[in-house]
Scaffold this motif. Structure first.
Motif, PDB file in Angstrom:
ATOM      1  N   LEU A 230       0.877  -1.209   0.069  1.00  0.00           N
ATOM      2  CA  LEU A 230      -0.078  -0.051   0.141  1.00  0.00           C
ATOM      3  C   LEU A 230       0.858   1.254  -0.150  1.00  0.00           C
ATOM      4  O   LEU A 230       2.040   1.246   0.401  1.00  0.00           O
ATOM      5  CB  LEU A 230      -0.973  -0.023   1.295  1.00  0.00           C
ATOM      6  CG  LEU A 230      -1.701  -1.157   1.549  1.00  0.00           C
ATOM      7  CD1 LEU A 230      -2.277  -1.034   2.898  1.00  0.00           C
ATOM      8  CD2 LEU A 230      -2.657  -1.586   0.308  1.00  0.00           C
ATOM      9  N   ASP A 231       0.213   2.307  -0.490  1.00  0.00           N
ATOM     10  CA  ASP A 231       1.015   3.746  -0.412  1.00  0.00           C
ATOM     11  C   ASP A 231      -0.219   4.678   0.162  1.00  0.00           C
ATOM     12  O   ASP A 231      -1.218   4.777   0.108  1.00  0.00           O
ATOM     13  CB  ASP A 231       1.275   4.168  -1.744  1.00  0.00           C
ATOM     14  CG  ASP A 231       1.976   5.399  -1.653  1.00  0.00           C
ATOM     15  OD1 ASP A 231       2.812   5.653  -0.930  1.00  0.00           O
ATOM     16  OD2 ASP A 231       1.685   6.440  -2.295  1.00  0.00           O
ATOM     17  N   LYS A 232       0.321   5.303   1.013  1.00  0.00           N
ATOM     18  CA  LYS A 232      -0.428   6.356   2.209  1.00  0.00           C
ATOM     19  C   LYS A 232      -0.761   7.550   0.961  1.00  0.00           C
ATOM     20  O   LYS A 232       0.079   8.333   0.629  1.00  0.00           O
ATOM     21  CB  LYS A 232       0.342   6.851   3.148  1.00  0.00           C
ATOM     22  CG  LYS A 232      -0.889   7.249   4.195  1.00  0.00           C
ATOM     23  CD  LYS A 232      -0.380   7.338   5.584  1.00  0.00           C
ATOM     24  CE  LYS A 232      -1.335   7.930   6.596  1.00  0.00           C
ATOM     25  NZ  LYS A 232      -0.835   7.779   8.019  1.00  0.00           N
ATOM     26  N   VAL A 233      -2.135   7.729   0.701  1.00  0.00           N
ATOM     27  CA  VAL A 233      -2.425   9.053  -0.123  1.00  0.00           C
ATOM     28  C   VAL A 233      -2.554  10.211   0.663  1.00  0.00           C
ATOM     29  O   VAL A 233      -2.024  11.377   0.487  1.00  0.00           O
ATOM     30  CB  VAL A 233      -3.762   8.550  -0.888  1.00  0.00           C
ATOM     31  CG1 VAL A 233      -4.257   9.818  -1.328  1.00  0.00           C
ATOM     32  CG2 VAL A 233      -3.566   7.221  -1.564  1.00  0.00           C
ATOM     33  N   ASP A 234      -3.235  10.202   1.886  1.00  0.00           N
ATOM     34  CA  ASP A 234      -3.292  11.321   2.782  1.00  0.00           C
ATOM     35  C   ASP A 234      -3.531  10.754   4.306  1.00  0.00           C
ATOM     36  O   ASP A 234      -3.323   9.318   4.410  1.00  0.00           O
ATOM     37  CB  ASP A 234      -4.378  12.437   2.350  1.00  0.00           C
ATOM     38  CG  ASP A 234      -5.698  11.724   2.368  1.00  0.00           C
ATOM     39  OD1 ASP A 234      -6.238  10.609   3.094  1.00  0.00           O
ATOM     40  OD2 ASP A 234      -6.572  12.058   1.412  1.00  0.00           O
ATOM     41  N   ASN A 236      -5.951   9.722   6.143  1.00  0.00           N
ATOM     42  CA  ASN A 236      -6.819   8.610   6.391  1.00  0.00           C
ATOM     43  C   ASN A 236      -6.942   7.887   4.943  1.00  0.00           C
ATOM     44  O   ASN A 236      -8.033   6.964   5.361  1.00  0.00           O
ATOM     45  CB  ASN A 236      -8.261   9.227   6.773  1.00  0.00           C
ATOM     46  CG  ASN A 236      -8.078  10.326   7.877  1.00  0.00           C
ATOM     47  OD1 ASN A 236      -7.697   9.817   8.946  1.00  0.00           O
ATOM     48  ND2 ASN A 236      -8.752  11.367   7.766  1.00  0.00           N
ATOM     49  N   ARG A 237      -6.266   7.892   3.885  1.00  0.00           N
ATOM     50  CA  ARG A 237      -6.564   7.035   2.868  1.00  0.00           C
ATOM     51  C   ARG A 237      -5.356   6.495   2.489  1.00  0.00           C
ATOM     52  O   ARG A 237      -4.009   6.959   2.416  1.00  0.00           O
ATOM     53  CB  ARG A 237      -7.023   8.050   1.635  1.00  0.00           C
ATOM     54  CG  ARG A 237      -8.492   8.304   1.685  1.00  0.00           C
ATOM     55  CD  ARG A 237      -9.272   8.877   0.379  1.00  0.00           C
ATOM     56  NE  ARG A 237      -8.206   9.941   0.061  1.00  0.00           N
ATOM     57  CZ  ARG A 237      -8.095  10.106  -1.260  1.00  0.00           C
ATOM     58  NH1 ARG A 237      -8.333   9.228  -2.261  1.00  0.00           N
ATOM     59  NH2 ARG A 237      -7.030  11.128  -1.659  1.00  0.00           N
ATOM     60  N   TRP A 238      -5.499   5.055   1.982  1.00  0.00           N
ATOM     61  CA  TRP A 238      -4.464   4.297   1.540  1.00  0.00           C
ATOM     62  C   TRP A 238      -4.937   3.690   0.227  1.00  0.00           C
ATOM     63  O   TRP A 238      -5.988   3.594  -0.424  1.00  0.00           O
ATOM     64  CB  TRP A 238      -4.051   2.954   2.275  1.00  0.00           C
ATOM     65  CG  TRP A 238      -3.672   3.311   3.714  1.00  0.00           C
ATOM     66  CD1 TRP A 238      -4.479   3.407   4.643  1.00  0.00           C
ATOM     67  CD2 TRP A 238      -2.268   3.382   4.154  1.00  0.00           C
ATOM     68  NE1 TRP A 238      -3.318   3.765   5.766  1.00  0.00           N
ATOM     69  CE2 TRP A 238      -2.270   3.620   5.337  1.00  0.00           C
ATOM     70  CE3 TRP A 238      -1.089   3.216   3.266  1.00  0.00           C
ATOM     71  CZ2 TRP A 238      -0.954   3.785   6.121  1.00  0.00           C
ATOM     72  CZ3 TRP A 238       0.174   3.368   3.958  1.00  0.00           C
ATOM     73  CH2 TRP A 238       0.053   3.407   5.330  1.00  0.00           C
ATOM     74  N   SER A 239      -3.699   3.446  -0.752  1.00  0.00           N
ATOM     75  CA  SER A 239      -4.032   3.152  -1.960  1.00  0.00           C
ATOM     76  C   SER A 239      -3.189   1.805  -2.201  1.00  0.00           C
ATOM     77  O   SER A 239      -1.843   1.672  -1.951  1.00  0.00           O
ATOM     78  CB  SER A 239      -3.486   4.112  -3.201  1.00  0.00           C
ATOM     79  OG  SER A 239      -3.533   3.538  -4.482  1.00  0.00           O
ATOM     80  N   VAL A 240      -3.720   0.695  -2.773  1.00  0.00           N
ATOM     81  CA  VAL A 240      -3.006  -0.361  -3.191  1.00  0.00           C
ATOM     82  C   VAL A 240      -2.298  -0.403  -4.636  1.00  0.00           C
ATOM     83  O   VAL A 240      -2.751   0.124  -5.538  1.00  0.00           O
ATOM     84  CB  VAL A 240      -3.999  -1.521  -3.437  1.00  0.00           C
ATOM     85  CG1 VAL A 240      -3.371  -2.804  -3.957  1.00  0.00           C
ATOM     86  CG2 VAL A 240      -4.810  -1.810  -2.269  1.00  0.00           C
ATOM     87  N   ILE A 241      -0.825  -0.377  -4.375  1.00  0.00           N
ATOM     88  CA  ILE A 241       0.174  -0.128  -5.335  1.00  0.00           C
ATOM     89  C   ILE A 241       0.788  -1.387  -6.008  1.00  0.00           C
ATOM     90  O   ILE A 241       1.298  -1.383  -6.916  1.00  0.00           O
ATOM     91  CB  ILE A 241       0.964   0.962  -5.057  1.00  0.00           C
ATOM     92  CG1 ILE A 241       1.942   0.601  -3.809  1.00  0.00           C
ATOM     93  CG2 ILE A 241       0.238   2.310  -4.731  1.00  0.00           C
ATOM     94  CD1 ILE A 241       3.130   1.454  -3.554  1.00  0.00           C
ATOM     95  N   GLY A 242       1.025  -2.333  -5.054  1.00  0.00           N
ATOM     96  CA  GLY A 242       1.952  -3.490  -5.390  1.00  0.00           C
ATOM     97  C   GLY A 242       1.321  -4.794  -5.128  1.00  0.00           C
ATOM     98  O   GLY A 242       0.702  -5.137  -4.047  1.00  0.00           O
TER      99      GLY A 242
END
Length: 340
Positions: A230-234, A236-242
């Protein structure tokens, strides 16, 4: 390809200093930091080198594959092929192989002078930066994203073929659940053994005996909370990246990957009720791929079958590798899940 048998020793026997020397010998890299990272049957080392290697950076993973997988012709090359395919066909970051000094993506060497015929596959993989999923508390959004990501991967892999992976079967393949009986001695709890035996019987009747009836494709084979990045977007939000560790890739009923993922989010969910957690994953998956009635019917027992595998093989592997707490991480949660 044969599956693991009780008592079979397959984990590479090598210390950290010897691993560092391998990096110098095969890749001519000056290592400034090396640590061993968790693994069941392989040896994995996170290394940092003195200066950037082209556009690959300074961090890499040295992977020394177990003797069983290393001995199967073209298997490691097939794993390289699937990671390179995913790298080129999706936006996911994956651990692709780095060529050695001779331009080879896989080297095979003996680690024991008394057993020169026992060869181990050596690879250097790029490091995928980010936060491993098990280090964060799962939200509904994270679980939905993970389901979407898996479905996107599944959709792409339906176009991927590989003759080696099509024939592959390991003890961790869900289609090998009927072979768990011979490892059940490692499960100390009588109630757990009884539950697992019931799952094995039901899974054999509902799935294994009818396995040719389900849609198949090459699957990742081990989509779990420790293989999703995951990568932290802000705040409160995470994004799946790998997605990492394609070492268990093989051809199987396509729905198995979703079952495996649902199993592990059930075991590891803390903020969300574990029983409800798979629902968010399935919703994300279903947004991309329509699940057939036939696949819906076997999804629950397939999730339970993975729970049975995790508890049984985790207990067995810990017996063989005393002190490796990583091996018991999922097995303990599976045991607690059944207890509850």
């Amino acid at each position: 390809m044969s599956t693991l048998e009780p008592g079979e020793k397959i984990k590479p026997n090598i210390d950290i200093d010897s691993a560092e020397k391998l990096v110098d010998k095969l890749f001519n890299f000056k290592v400034i930091k090396i640590i061993e990272i968790d693994s069941y049957d392989d040896r994995n080392y996170l290394i940092e080198i003195e200066s950037d290697f082209h556009d690959h950076g300074k961090k890499f993973v040295l992977k020394i594959t177990n003797s069983l997988d290393s001995s199967f012709p073209r298997l490691i090359e097939a794993v390289n092929e699937i990671t390179n395919y995913v790298k080129s066909s999706t936006s996911l970051k994956v651990p692709y192989p780095i060529p050695d000094c001779n331009g080879q993506l896989v080297s095979r060497i003996s680690l024991n002078s008394s057993l020169p015929e026992e060869q181990f596959a050596i690879r250097l993989l790029n490091f995928v930066p980010g936060t491993i999923m098990n280090q964060v508390d799962y939200t509904e959004n994270i679980l939905f994203q993970v389901g979407e990501t898996l479905a996107t991967l599944t959709k792409e892999l339906k176009n991927f073929t590989n003759s080696v992976l099509e024939k592959r079967k390991t003890i961790w393949s869900l289609s090998s659940v009927d072979k768990l009986d011979k490892f059940l001695f490692a499960v100390d709890n009588d109630d757990h053994r009884s539950l697992i035996s019931g799952v094995i019987k039901k899974f054999k009747q509902q799935v294994i005996d009818k396995i040719d009836e389900f849609p198949v494709s090459i699957i990742h084979g081990d989509v779990n909370e420790q293989n999703i990045v995951l990568d932290k977007v802000d705040t409160n939000r995470w994004s799946v990246i790998g997605l990492i560790d394609f070492a268990d890739s093989h051809q199987a009923p396509t729905i198995f990957d979703l079952a495996i993922l649902c199993c592990y989010v059930t075991l590891d969910s803390k903020l969300i009720d574990p029983i409800k957690a798979p629902g968010y994953v399935i919703s994300g998956y279903h947004r991309v791929i329509q699940i057939s009635d036939q696949e819906w019917n076997i999804l629950p027992i397939s999730i339970m079958a993975r729970l049975a595998q995790s508890l049984t093989l985790g207990a067995y592997s810990y017996r063989e590798n005393q002190g490796n707490e990583y091996i018991l991480s999922s097995a303990r949660r599976a045991g607690q899940f059944w207890k509850d």
